[in-house]
Design an enzyme around this catalytic site. Sequence first.
Site, mmCIF file in Angstrom:
data_model
loop_
_atom_site.group_PDB
_atom_site.id
_atom_site.type_symbol
_atom_site.label_atom_id
_atom_site.label_comp_id
_atom_site.label_asym_id
_atom_site.label_seq_id
_atom_site.Cartn_x
_atom_site.Cartn_y
_atom_site.Cartn_z
ATOM 1 N N GLU A 185 25.730 31.596 65.532
ATOM 2 C CA GLU A 185 26.430 32.640 65.583
ATOM 3 C C GLU A 185 26.397 33.600 64.566
ATOM 4 O O GLU A 185 25.847 33.248 63.254
ATOM 5 C CB GLU A 185 27.963 32.239 65.424
ATOM 6 C CG GLU A 185 28.768 31.388 66.486
ATOM 7 C CD GLU A 185 30.026 30.950 66.141
ATOM 8 O OE1 GLU A 185 30.626 31.646 65.371
ATOM 9 O OE2 GLU A 185 30.636 29.940 66.772
ATOM 10 N N ASN A 186 26.551 35.011 64.832
ATOM 11 C CA ASN A 186 26.638 36.103 63.971
ATOM 12 C C ASN A 186 27.150 37.424 64.591
ATOM 13 O O ASN A 186 26.678 37.613 65.480
ATOM 14 C CB ASN A 186 25.150 36.370 63.497
ATOM 15 C CG ASN A 186 25.079 37.657 62.573
ATOM 16 O OD1 ASN A 186 24.460 38.676 63.016
ATOM 17 N ND2 ASN A 186 25.675 37.394 61.407
#
Length: 285
Positions: A185-186
């Site tokens: 995730e980012n």
Amino acid sequence: YVVGHNLIKAHAEAWHLYNETYRAKQGGLISITINSDWAEPRNPHNQEDINAARRYLQFFLGWFAHPIFKNGDYNEVMKTRIRERSLAQGLSQSRLPEFTESEKQRIKGTYDYFGLNHYTTVLTYNVNYPAGVLSYDSDRGVASVTDRSWLNSGSFWLKVTPFGFRKLLRWIKKEYNNPPIYVTENGISERGALDFNDTWRTHYYRSYVNEALKAVVLDGVDLRGYTAWTLMDNFEWAVGFDERFGFYHVNFTDPNLPRRPKASARYYSQIINCNGFPDPATGPH
């Protein structure tokens, strides 16, 4: 601590089950994803602040990573701090549970890669809580602030700090013997008035992906994959639909839930298509 303790043991059992029963047939990879900010000392010339940054990381990412990616046991920073505070509170033993020797062997090395969720960076400094306060924060003894020059997002906790991404990837390489890393995730949120021309999200992805590229090319980090959070707006934990992370806007008031791309969706699709940054001088590819 008890919940985290059982989570780590359960993770190890799931890894061994896959490893022994399904891997040969399926050829899959199995691991754990750990969410972590990067921590900088508020004053880089103050040793207490430097120590606070180290504690922040060891209590945040190291809590779960150290047993799995190092030696099957908690890091010394956590063990020492929690034991000392527990004894000062009149307890006979640490509030941090202990793994048995057989559990340590069972937990150690139960990974095929390092899964990482990362969004932002904080500035840390030391705080001494009264001995009677029993909490994760008081055990850690760290407070965090942000720099007023850092760009905001739709989430109060998320400031645009690309430099921390590279530093965290480099730290994981050094701390855990260069494991293969997948960023799971980012991304960045918005809140309030709808704006499909989300130039700030494009800026976030350009900057963060570039720092990941530096980590690979300049620092030798074994980064195997990167996943943006997220494809489309969704239900975001305690804030519901108020904070939106998506490349695609979702109209939640329409029963058909129509989706429409924001400008960042086109930019990110170019990065994927080119496997690199588009050159404005030569067109989209």
